[in-house]
Each structure stands twice: as C-alpha cells, then as structure tokens.
Design a protein around this motif. Structure first.
Motif, PDB file in Angstrom:
ATOM      1  N   HIS A 125       0.860  -1.175   0.000  1.00 52.63           N
ATOM      2  CA  HIS A 125       0.000   0.000   0.000  1.00 52.63           C
ATOM      3  C   HIS A 125       0.901   1.232   0.000  1.00 52.63           C
ATOM      4  O   HIS A 125       1.650   1.467   0.952  1.00 52.63           O
ATOM      5  CB  HIS A 125      -0.905  -0.019   1.233  1.00 52.63           C
ATOM      6  N   ARG A 126       0.808   2.037  -1.053  1.00 52.58           N
ATOM      7  CA  ARG A 126       1.737   3.174  -1.195  1.00 52.58           C
ATOM      8  C   ARG A 126       1.692   4.145  -0.032  1.00 52.58           C
ATOM      9  O   ARG A 126       2.687   4.773   0.315  1.00 52.58           O
ATOM     10  CB  ARG A 126       1.419   3.947  -2.485  1.00 52.58           C
ATOM     11  N   TRP A 127       0.521   4.302   0.594  1.00 53.47           N
ATOM     12  CA  TRP A 127       0.351   5.320   1.624  1.00 53.47           C
ATOM     13  C   TRP A 127       0.224   4.712   3.018  1.00 53.47           C
ATOM     14  O   TRP A 127      -0.237   5.366   3.950  1.00 53.47           O
ATOM     15  CB  TRP A 127      -0.883   6.170   1.294  1.00 53.47           C
ATOM     16  N   HIS A 128       0.669   3.471   3.151  1.00 52.92           N
ATOM     17  CA  HIS A 128       0.543   2.788   4.439  1.00 52.92           C
ATOM     18  C   HIS A 128       1.286   3.531   5.550  1.00 52.92           C
ATOM     19  O   HIS A 128       0.765   3.662   6.663  1.00 52.92           O
ATOM     20  CB  HIS A 128       1.072   1.359   4.331  1.00 52.92           C
ATOM     21  N   ALA A 129       2.480   4.020   5.268  1.00 49.49           N
ATOM     22  CA  ALA A 129       3.311   4.617   6.326  1.00 49.49           C
ATOM     23  C   ALA A 129       2.618   5.807   6.986  1.00 49.49           C
ATOM     24  O   ALA A 129       2.508   5.868   8.217  1.00 49.49           O
ATOM     25  CB  ALA A 129       4.665   5.039   5.751  1.00 49.49           C
ATOM     26  N   ILE A 130       2.139   6.750   6.180  1.00 52.97           N
ATOM     27  CA  ILE A 130       1.507   7.927   6.788  1.00 52.97           C
ATOM     28  C   ILE A 130       0.157   7.576   7.404  1.00 52.97           C
ATOM     29  O   ILE A 130      -0.196   8.079   8.483  1.00 52.97           O
ATOM     30  CB  ILE A 130       1.361   9.087   5.783  1.00 52.97           C
ATOM     31  N   MET A 131      -0.603   6.687   6.771  1.00 52.13           N
ATOM     32  CA  MET A 131      -1.903   6.341   7.327  1.00 52.13           C
ATOM     33  C   MET A 131      -1.754   5.622   8.668  1.00 52.13           C
ATOM     34  O   MET A 131      -2.465   5.919   9.634  1.00 52.13           O
ATOM     35  CB  MET A 131      -2.696   5.499   6.325  1.00 52.13           C
ATOM     36  N   HIS A 132      -0.822   4.701   8.742  1.00 52.38           N
ATOM     37  CA  HIS A 132      -0.586   4.000  10.005  1.00 52.38           C
ATOM     38  C   HIS A 132      -0.061   4.963  11.070  1.00 52.38           C
ATOM     39  O   HIS A 132      -0.442   4.878  12.240  1.00 52.38           O
ATOM     40  CB  HIS A 132       0.397   2.852   9.796  1.00 52.38           C
ATOM     41  N   THR A 133       0.796   5.888  10.658  1.00 51.66           N
ATOM     42  CA  THR A 133       1.323   6.882  11.600  1.00 51.66           C
ATOM     43  C   THR A 133       0.204   7.735  12.183  1.00 51.66           C
ATOM     44  O   THR A 133       0.180   8.021  13.386  1.00 51.66           O
ATOM     45  CB  THR A 133       2.357   7.780  10.892  1.00 51.66           C
ATOM     46  N   ILE A 134      -0.725   8.167  11.339  1.00 52.99           N
ATOM     47  CA  ILE A 134      -1.848   8.989  11.811  1.00 52.99           C
ATOM     48  C   ILE A 134      -2.683   8.216  12.820  1.00 52.99           C
ATOM     49  O   ILE A 134      -3.043   8.744  13.884  1.00 52.99           O
ATOM     50  CB  ILE A 134      -2.706   9.446  10.614  1.00 52.99           C
ATOM     51  N   VAL A 135      -2.998   6.960  12.518  1.00 52.93           N
ATOM     52  CA  VAL A 135      -3.802   6.161  13.433  1.00 52.93           C
ATOM     53  C   VAL A 135      -3.070   5.970  14.759  1.00 52.93           C
ATOM     54  O   VAL A 135      -3.660   6.153  15.836  1.00 52.93           O
ATOM     55  CB  VAL A 135      -4.153   4.795  12.804  1.00 52.93           C
ATOM     56  N   ALA A 136      -1.783   5.622  14.697  1.00 60.22           N
ATOM     57  CA  ALA A 136      -1.035   5.377  15.928  1.00 60.22           C
ATOM     58  C   ALA A 136      -0.912   6.647  16.767  1.00 60.22           C
ATOM     59  O   ALA A 136      -1.087   6.613  17.995  1.00 60.22           O
ATOM     60  CB  ALA A 136       0.349   4.829  15.589  1.00 60.22           C
ATOM     61  N   ALA A 137      -0.618   7.779  16.122  1.00 61.44           N
ATOM     62  CA  ALA A 137      -0.487   9.039  16.857  1.00 61.44           C
ATOM     63  C   ALA A 137      -1.815   9.449  17.471  1.00 61.44           C
ATOM     64  O   ALA A 137      -1.869   9.954  18.602  1.00 61.44           O
ATOM     65  CB  ALA A 137       0.031  10.134  15.925  1.00 61.44           C
ATOM     66  N   ALA A 138      -2.911   9.229  16.743  1.00 62.80           N
ATOM     67  CA  ALA A 138      -4.225   9.565  17.275  1.00 62.80           C
ATOM     68  C   ALA A 138      -4.562   8.700  18.483  1.00 62.80           C
ATOM     69  O   ALA A 138      -4.967   9.210  19.540  1.00 62.80           O
ATOM     70  CB  ALA A 138      -5.287   9.389  16.184  1.00 62.80           C
ATOM     71  N   ARG A 139      -4.396   7.396  18.351  1.00 62.32           N
ATOM     72  CA  ARG A 139      -4.769   6.491  19.445  1.00 62.32           C
ATOM     73  C   ARG A 139      -3.887   6.707  20.678  1.00 62.32           C
ATOM     74  O   ARG A 139      -4.369   6.597  21.806  1.00 62.32           O
ATOM     75  CB  ARG A 139      -4.663   5.035  18.987  1.00 62.32           C
ATOM     76  N   ALA A 140      -2.619   7.033  20.469  1.00 58.62           N
ATOM     77  CA  ALA A 140      -1.730   7.265  21.609  1.00 58.62           C
ATOM     78  C   ALA A 140      -2.153   8.484  22.419  1.00 58.62           C
ATOM     79  O   ALA A 140      -1.788   8.606  23.592  1.00 58.62           O
ATOM     80  CB  ALA A 140      -0.288   7.440  21.124  1.00 58.62           C
ATOM     81  N   ASN A 141      -2.946   9.360  21.803  1.00 56.94           N
ATOM     82  CA  ASN A 141      -3.367  10.590  22.474  1.00 56.94           C
ATOM     83  C   ASN A 141      -4.878  10.685  22.655  1.00 56.94           C
ATOM     84  O   ASN A 141      -5.405  11.760  22.938  1.00 56.94           O
ATOM     85  CB  ASN A 141      -2.845  11.799  21.692  1.00 56.94           C
ATOM     86  N   GLY A 142      -5.571   9.567  22.480  1.00 57.33           N
ATOM     87  CA  GLY A 142      -7.011   9.543  22.701  1.00 57.33           C
ATOM     88  C   GLY A 142      -7.811  10.348  21.700  1.00 57.33           C
ATOM     89  O   GLY A 142      -8.857  10.900  22.030  1.00 57.33           O
ATOM     90  N   LEU A 143      -7.344  10.417  20.439  1.00 59.93           N
ATOM     91  CA  LEU A 143      -7.999  11.215  19.411  1.00 59.93           C
ATOM     92  C   LEU A 143      -8.713  10.324  18.397  1.00 59.93           C
ATOM     93  O   LEU A 143      -8.423   9.132  18.281  1.00 59.93           O
ATOM     94  CB  LEU A 143      -6.967  12.069  18.662  1.00 59.93           C
ATOM     95  N   ARG A 144      -9.612  10.936  17.636  1.00 60.35           N
ATOM     96  CA  ARG A 144     -10.189  10.275  16.478  1.00 60.35           C
ATOM     97  C   ARG A 144      -9.236  10.440  15.294  1.00 60.35           C
ATOM     98  O   ARG A 144      -8.351  11.294  15.305  1.00 60.35           O
ATOM     99  CB  ARG A 144     -11.551  10.888  16.110  1.00 60.35           C
ATOM    100  N   CYS A 145      -9.475   9.649  14.254  1.00 59.13           N
ATOM    101  CA  CYS A 145      -8.702   9.819  13.018  1.00 59.13           C
ATOM    102  C   CYS A 145      -9.598   9.499  11.833  1.00 59.13           C
ATOM    103  O   CYS A 145     -10.355   8.529  11.855  1.00 59.13           O
ATOM    104  CB  CYS A 145      -7.439   8.960  13.008  1.00 59.13           C
ATOM    105  N   LEU A 146      -9.511  10.342  10.805  1.00 63.11           N
ATOM    106  CA  LEU A 146     -10.330  10.174   9.606  1.00 63.11           C
ATOM    107  C   LEU A 146      -9.456  10.085   8.369  1.00 63.11           C
ATOM    108  O   LEU A 146      -8.442  10.796   8.263  1.00 63.11           O
ATOM    109  CB  LEU A 146     -11.300  11.348   9.432  1.00 63.11           C
ATOM    110  N   ASP A 147      -9.875   9.223   7.453  1.00 61.75           N
ATOM    111  CA  ASP A 147      -9.230   9.140   6.149  1.00 61.75           C
ATOM    112  C   ASP A 147      -9.681  10.322   5.301  1.00 61.75           C
ATOM    113  O   ASP A 147     -10.756  10.885   5.498  1.00 61.75           O
ATOM    114  CB  ASP A 147      -9.611   7.821   5.481  1.00 61.75           C
TER     115      ASP A 147
END
Length: 316
Positions: free
Chosen positions: A194-216
């Motif tokens: 998946h070409r955009w896996h790195a940034i998408m996974h980073t967004i999810v991980a950063a959001a969850r680590a701080n109790g945030l939502r994340c949207l595509d």
C-alpha cells in the motif's frame, strides 16, 4: 473556565462521514445541513477562490447562525497559516458565532506550534466572549513535516480532537505521482504494497496514543462506488474512524462501512455481559465461546457498544 473534553469522549465521538461543502455556495450549505453525514465541513480553503474569501466567511457565519444542523458536527476548515486569510477566518467567525462552532479543521499543519498558535488565539477570543465551551480542533496531516512530527502534533493542545489524512497535498509534498485523490492508479499497481501505508498507520497510531479520532481523506471518484467502498474498507481495517466525503452520494457507503456490523455489535454486547459477570465474581480475564477475553478485548467491545448507541440515537 474552559472545560476540555476527556480523551474517552473525544475518541468515541461519532464522525464516520464528514461532508465537505464550499463556503461560497450557499445552496450547497443548506443541503449539507440536512444530509445524513455525521459532520459538515464548511470549507473556506481549497474550495473557495481568493476573490470569494470574504463572502465565504459571511456565508459561514450566516449558516452557523441561521441553519439547524441537527445532530451533525458543525466544522469549518480555515485557510492555512501561511496565507493572509487565516487570522480573519478565526477572528471574524469565532467572535460572532463561536458558540455555534464545534470544531475548526486546520489544514497543512506542519508542527505542534501551528496548533498552539490557533489554540492560543481561540483562548483569547473565547475569554473575550465569556464563552465557556471551548472549540475543538482537527489537524490535517498532509505535509512531509506533518508526517515527521505527527506524534508531537497529536499532543500539541487539549483542544485537538482528531487527526485527518490529506492524501492529495501529501502526495504533492512528496512529489509522488497521483492521478486522482484516493483512487488507485498505475503507480499503486507498481508499488509492492500500500503506497500510503506509512503515513496512514502513523496517523492512526499518533491519534490512538493521544485519545484522538482519526479520519481518512476524501475520494475524488464520483462515479466509482466500488472503489470508494474498497478505499473505505481499507481505512477501517487500518483503524480509521471515518472518511471525508466530497459529495452527498458518498455518505451512505461511508456510513455503512464505518458502522460496526450486526455480528460485531452482538460480540461486543456479549463481551460486556460476560465482563460484568466476571467482575462480580472477582475475575479478570475470562473465557467466552472458547476464546480468552482480556483487557484489550473489553476496551474494543466498549468502543463498539458506545458507537452503536450513538448510531441508534441518530435514528439509524
């Protein structure tokens, strides 16, 4: 005294679909306010020509003042901080209808300082208005710097509620060829993964680590419902809570994909019932239908049950 929402409240806020609408197009704003989207984003940025910025702000104020958005989150996207429009997007809107704004989407966030600047300005405006309910923020992660500083951005301010992936601008920032935002193209077929896996996974991980939502981010193909569903399912599999939409016709697909299916809801409810029994008996982990259930399963079940409760409250 400003009362910021707790992390648990921010994480489970229902935002499966967020419909973009240009602030310069009044009839479209009226329709968006009645749409089945969980959130409406009135856009002052990319969808509005420079010559229309002032009128767009006036339309935004009118919409927030006069329209009934029902249960939908009322969001507007300001212009980025490197433009001459950004500070007016804050002062001229929030000073008039700040109590009617749920969230402000900040585009092209490059560092935590960008969000701190917006938060500090909002502090001053809200204090001046004696506004006790703080306006939340969503940060659009769509630059190379944002990718590198995603962890710091996610922890920048208690106003922050969500991280949003911006695929078009991110591809441009990386000089990566992209035929259409959100859609697969020949370059995706060449890439072994998946070409955009790195940034998408980073967004999810950063959001969850701080109790945030994340949207595509949005999907540009207006006549490709199968591809929209595929992209939505990929995002949900990666952990995203929802997806931005650029047309009302996309909302039904996005809402369905990001809603827990009946089988998942039944599992979550069964877990919570069994958990209540285990607690009453002084047990921690327990067996359910031949599978061990521990704290991680319980937290997942709690989120599913709460999300389903909010969906049902919407009458769906």
């Amino acid at each position: 005294m400003l009362d910021y929402p707790g992390q648990a409240d921010r994480a489970v806020q229902l935002e499966r679909s967020a419909l973009f609408v240009p602030a310069s197009r009044w009839p479209m704003i009226e329709k968006a306010a009645r749409s089945p989207a969980d959130a409406v984003i009135i856009d002052l940025e990319d969808a509005v020509a420079p010559s229309e910025k002032e009128q767009a702000r006036a339309n935004l104020v009118r919409a927030l003042r006069d329209l009934d958005f029902g249960p939908r989150l009322r969001i507007y996207r300001m212009n980025s901080l490197d433009t001459p429009f950004a500070y007016r997007d804050l002062t001229e809107v929030v000073e008039v209808v700040g109590d009617r704004v749920d969230l402000i989407l900040v585009p092209k966030v490059n560092s935590p300082d960008d969000l701190r600047f917006v938060a500090r300005l909002l502090d001053q405006i809200e204090l001046g208005r004696s506004q006790t309910r703080p306006i939340g923020l969503e940060a659009q992660i769509e630059t190379a710097n944002a990718f590198l500083y995603a962890r710091e951005i996610a922890a920048a301010t208690p106003r922050l509620e969500a991280l949003i992936y911006g695929p078009g601008d991110y591809a441009a920032a990386l000089r990566a060829p992209l035929a259409s935002i959100g859609e697969r193209d020949a370059h995706d077929e060449l890439y072994p993964g998946h070409r955009w896996h790195a940034i998408m996974h980073t967004i999810v991980a950063a959001a969850r680590a701080n109790g945030l939502r994340c949207l595509d981010g949005p999907f540009a193909g207006l006549r490709a419902p199968e591809e929209l569903e595929r992209a939505s399912r990929t995002a949900r599999a990666m952990g995203f809570d929802g997806k931005q939409c650029i047309h009302p016709a996309q909302i039904a697909i996005v809402n369905r994909v990001f809603s827990p299916p009946p089988k998942e809801v039944a599992w979550a409810e069964a877990v919570m019932r069994a958990y209540a029994q285990a607690v009453a008996q002084g047990r921690g982990a327990f067996n359910l239908d031949g599978k061990m259930i521990d704290g991680a399963n319980i937290r997942m079940a709690q989120i599913i049950v709460e999300q389903q409760r909010k969906i049902q409250a919407r009458g769906e």
